[in-house]
Write an enzyme that holds these catalytic residues in place. Structure first.
Site, short mmCIF file in Angstrom:
data_model
loop_
_atom_site.label_atom_id
_atom_site.label_comp_id
_atom_site.label_asym_id
_atom_site.label_seq_id
_atom_site.Cartn_x
_atom_site.Cartn_y
_atom_site.Cartn_z
N GLU A 156 -9.06 -7.41 7.73
CA GLU A 156 -8.15 -6.33 8.13
C GLU A 156 -8.94 -5.06 8.40
O GLU A 156 -9.83 -4.69 7.62
CB GLU A 156 -7.14 -6.08 7.01
N LYS A 167 -8.92 -7.47 2.85
CA LYS A 167 -8.15 -6.28 3.15
C LYS A 167 -8.94 -5.04 2.73
O LYS A 167 -10.08 -5.13 2.29
CB LYS A 167 -6.79 -6.38 2.46
N ARG A 227 28.01 -21.51 -6.33
CA ARG A 227 27.26 -20.27 -6.17
C ARG A 227 25.77 -20.53 -5.96
O ARG A 227 25.13 -19.87 -5.12
CB ARG A 227 27.49 -19.37 -7.38
#
Length: 286
Positions: A199, A165, A98
């Site tokens: 940005e 940003k 798994r």
């Protein structure tokens, strides 16, 4: 770069999480001397990524397991293809199964999705890049998968480059300095080798940012018309990155606007794991 040390550290932690005191099911049901051969089979087409990680899950569980990969990372495959053959102690194969599949399915899902985005932009100048919207602790794995799909990586971490940003700009311009002045002053505090990206979310921010000699300008959530206008305004004075609202339905038009980079958070934060299975074919006593 995804190193063996990083792979082993992360995979070992995953194995310990999944079987902290061993695999009770296999220990109860499977003879200790049983040997198994299993085939890794693709249930759907895609691009492989994570072969070395898949192998590590078995190697770290039991060194007597051998994993023979049929194709390399970055190669395509079809549904029904056998991608690897795993041979060794049956209990250990079942215990590692798994974890090995989880990593391989996710990484191959990212590589496959990235390849679809890249295919949509082949006749444009734009490159497809990822973002920092990665699974905590698995960034190196997911970034490798993006590269295997033909994409490129953005900055790896907050330490790699300056990327201002909207929230940064709001604080930066809260004083007396203009946007250009504040950015130019900040630029002066950086080493000459450091990359500076900013940005913007409005056309009228482009010229003030460019005046500060910024390396890359990100046009965030721009309309198609404004993207084309933005590229024309920049006119080669900086790298132009498009971000926001990027999907397989929109990426071609975005890339065709003339931008240099299209960043796609969905490559890692919204990806579906590929359907791969491990089919045990032979179980015998050693």
């Amino acid at each position: 770069m995804l190193t063996t040390h990083t792979i082993d550290t992360v995979v070992r932690a995953a194995l310990e999480e999944d079987a902290p005191w061993g695999d009770l099911t296999s220990a109860t049901l499977i003879p200790v001397d049983a040997v198994a051969t299993a085939r890794l089979v693709a249930r759907e087409p895609g691009v492989l990524s994570g072969g070395e990680v898949f192998e590590a899950a078995f190697r770290l569980t039991d060194a007597h397991i051998s994993v023979d990969l049929a194709i390399d990372d970055g190669e395509t495959f079809d549904a029904g293809d056998v991608l690897a053959v795993v041979t060794g102690p049956a209990r250990a194969i079942l215990q590692a199964e798994r974890i090995g599949l989880n990593f391989l399915q996710r990484m191959s899902g990212i590589a496959t999705l990235t390849a679809h985005y890249v295919a949509e932009t082949l006749d444009t100048r734009a490159r497809i890049v990822d973002t920092r919207k990665t699974t905590p602790g698995l960034r190196a794995f997911e970034r490798k998968a993006v590269r295997d799909g033909g994409g490129h990586n953005h900055r790896f971490s907050l330490s790699d480059a300056v990327m201002a940003k909207d929230n940064h700009l709001a604080i930066l311009t809260s004083g007396e300095l203009s946007l250009t002045e504040a950015l130019f002053e900040a630029r002066g505090r950086l080493p000459h080798t450091a990359h500076f990206e900013v940005e913007v979310d409005r056309i009228d921010q482009i010229e003030p940012v460019l005046a500060a000699k910024i390396d890359t300008i990100m046009l965030d959530n721009f309309s198609m018309e404004d993207l084309r206008r933005g590229v024309a305004i920049v006119d080669g004075r900086a790298i132009v990155e498009a971000s926001g609202g990027v999907s397989l339905e929109t990426v071609r038009a975005i890339a065709a606007s003339g931008v240099d980079v299209v960043s796609v958070g969905a490559l890692t934060h919204s990806v579906r794991s590929l359907d791969l299975g491990l089919d045990i074919e032979i179980v015998a006593d050693a």
